[in-house]
Design an enzyme around this catalytic site. Sequence first.
Site, mmCIF file in Angstrom:
data_model
loop_
_atom_site.group_PDB
_atom_site.id
_atom_site.type_symbol
_atom_site.label_atom_id
_atom_site.label_comp_id
_atom_site.label_asym_id
_atom_site.label_seq_id
_atom_site.Cartn_x
_atom_site.Cartn_y
_atom_site.Cartn_z
ATOM 1 N N GLU A 150 0.805 -1.227 0.000
ATOM 2 C CA GLU A 150 0.000 0.000 0.000
ATOM 3 C C GLU A 150 0.840 1.279 0.000
ATOM 4 O O GLU A 150 0.811 2.063 0.956
ATOM 5 C CB GLU A 150 -0.976 -0.008 1.176
ATOM 6 C CG GLU A 150 -2.002 -1.126 1.074
ATOM 7 C CD GLU A 150 -3.149 -0.985 2.072
ATOM 8 O OE1 GLU A 150 -2.992 -0.279 3.082
ATOM 9 O OE2 GLU A 150 -4.210 -1.589 1.820
ATOM 10 N N GLU A 308 -6.728 -7.778 -0.816
ATOM 11 C CA GLU A 308 -7.098 -7.837 0.607
ATOM 12 C C GLU A 308 -8.531 -7.380 0.778
ATOM 13 O O GLU A 308 -8.951 -6.398 0.159
ATOM 14 C CB GLU A 308 -6.266 -6.840 1.432
ATOM 15 C CG GLU A 308 -4.831 -7.161 1.642
ATOM 16 C CD GLU A 308 -4.160 -6.064 2.496
ATOM 17 O OE1 GLU A 308 -4.859 -5.359 3.255
ATOM 18 O OE2 GLU A 308 -2.948 -5.904 2.373
HETATM 19 C C1 GAL Z 1 -4.364 -2.936 4.982
HETATM 20 C C2 GAL Z 1 -2.922 -3.395 5.068
HETATM 21 C C3 GAL Z 1 -2.812 -4.725 5.767
HETATM 22 C C4 GAL Z 1 -3.606 -4.697 7.048
HETATM 23 C C5 GAL Z 1 -5.031 -4.332 6.731
HETATM 24 C C6 GAL Z 1 -5.941 -4.330 7.945
HETATM 25 O O1 GAL Z 1 -4.465 -1.589 4.676
HETATM 26 O O2 GAL Z 1 -2.387 -3.514 3.778
HETATM 27 O O3 GAL Z 1 -1.450 -5.001 6.031
HETATM 28 O O4 GAL Z 1 -3.048 -3.768 7.914
HETATM 29 O O5 GAL Z 1 -5.064 -3.056 6.182
HETATM 30 O O6 GAL Z 1 -7.251 -3.958 7.603
#
Ligand code: GAL
Length: 661
Positions: A150, A308
Amino acid sequence: MYPERPAGIAYGGDYNPEQWPREVLEEDVVLMREAGVNLVTLGLFSWALMEPEEGRFAFGWLDEIIDRLHANGVAVDLGTPTAAPPAWFVARHPDVLPVTREGVRIGFGGRQSACSSAPAFREATARLVRALGEHYRGHPAVVMWHVHNEYGAPLGECYCEHSVAAWRAWLRRKYREISALNDAWGATFWGQTYTDWAEIDAPRANHTTVNPAQRLDYARFSDGQHREHYALQRDILRELTPGLPVTTNFAGTVNCKSTDLWQWARELDVIANDHYLQAERPDNHIDLAMSADLARSVAGGRPWMLMEHSAGAVNWQPRNLAKRPGEMRRNSLAHVARGSDSVLFFQFRASRFGAEKFHSGMVPHAGTGSEQWREIVRLGADLRKLAGLRGSRVRAEVALVWDWESYWALELDWRPSVDLTFRERMDAFYEALWREHVTVDFVHPSADISGYRVVVAPSSYLLTEASAKNLHRYVEAGGHLLVSYFSGIVDEHDTIHPGAHPGALRELLGLSIEEFHPLREHETVTLTSGDPARVWSERVRPAGAVTVEGFADGPDAGHPALTRHDLGAGSAWYLATAPVTGLRDLLARVLDHAGVSRPRGLPDTLELVRRGGHVFLINHGDRPVTAEGVSGVSVFDGVRHDGPVTVPAGAVTVLLETPHP
Ligand code: GAL
């Protein structure tokens, strides 16, 4: 280049076995098989383990994990852990720690604790990535590279000494002559004329406001520095493993303001996006749809990867609501419907310690006896039935204009109203189209838009001459364009286009604006249709455009609120306010005028999207919904539907479509 494996829809997520004793890995691979997990992301935050001291690399622990996964049929998306530089590195090079706009140097203890411009960070990055690439080159489990994590979130702009040095070099390359920079920045205003590059600083916090053109350039520069840091890694990986695609995960296409994803997309082999629901927001599935549509659009319409999302609650919102039964399934399938070839989560197993210990995982703290685990296993089985969708596309007849530069420029200080925000208008138009069951793409204003029946520009404050000409050509050739207020106002330097507003669009829209009349907070005006409107009113002077609707009261009573300018074979519409309830009807008028077909009579709790010969019917409501005009065989239960299809409350039906009898 696109990952060749896993076949079908990728299922899995971030996996952090380094947080667990070895036995848990054994348990995990069994669970992965049970759920049908076929891809995990490894090593994203493991720099300290991969390089325990400078120049000494230790990959043995990771080899063991990767081999175990491989033996169980799980492919690996291997992370480069540069979002988590180790303590020894930061202690040795404290100058890499980023500095905020306010001048605060952040400390070690979080993540993203190195500035993308810092030479020591770039050197260490290159060394580590080369070692990683050399070690895993040819490993059969590794199917793609996942660089960093990110970019832009939370570290967007850095104001350290390395950033300033790189910024001056960037400005020199961009403007060549200092006089050109002075012209572009309107430096005669407040007597800011520069005589030497060394006089130029970053646009730090100030007791008044800072030159907006300087800030806009700093946003471009900062984003570009992260891209350089990404490209440094990508180039090493391409050299070492030419067959493997390289990506980085976007921090939510719609939510990471600091990254210009049109620029990023050119650097990635496959687009990877993260999305998290705003748990407390009603209808948050509309934001999800928008994020997915934007991911597909920056991927140029090709498939992309959901890298994710969450199985249940996140841990970083004010109140972290758990997902309701069925919600995770609806979310996942909505991403697939809108072009994702993967359903990946942060993370496989919920952590016991650290900052994210209250974040859900595919395997929750409650373990495999939980409802959530049953849903995870069921989803894995459903995704196997959708394997044939991999690589297929989603078609849209309508596009929304989205430009990060305009987003940045619009939200700088000192504009006519604080209620003018990019996302507010974008969300309003997207939501209205979503409720009309219209699938949309997003486009940059300079892109080839000739294939769309309707293009909507909800918030194009910054619009270059060239982009305005592009829109003009589109309309003349038969396109239908709808522009919302405060668009076409400034050029790429945040300088107002000459003459009356909207300078870049006056001719195309067949009108000019004599005066802005921003409304007070909570103030409304009434349109001639009787609908209330808020935020904005303005004095429109038609010059070729016809009035479709007017203001019935307020500062512009008796003057146009909605106009249409027929030009060439198309039409250019202009909306001078923010309707409170009437936006959907008004949009429907433009869609009808342009002949955009869409399902009629469906409740707006039902999401209907088509991809690769399938129709997805996602019922977000708490009542069953019956859809007419769709038919085919249900992918999940094999039932044939020739008449109306009833989708139970909260359920998802996917039909392999056959022509409606
Ligand atoms: C994302 C991040 C992950 C984790 C996740 C939690 O933004 O890439 O590593 O922190 O949020 O929601």
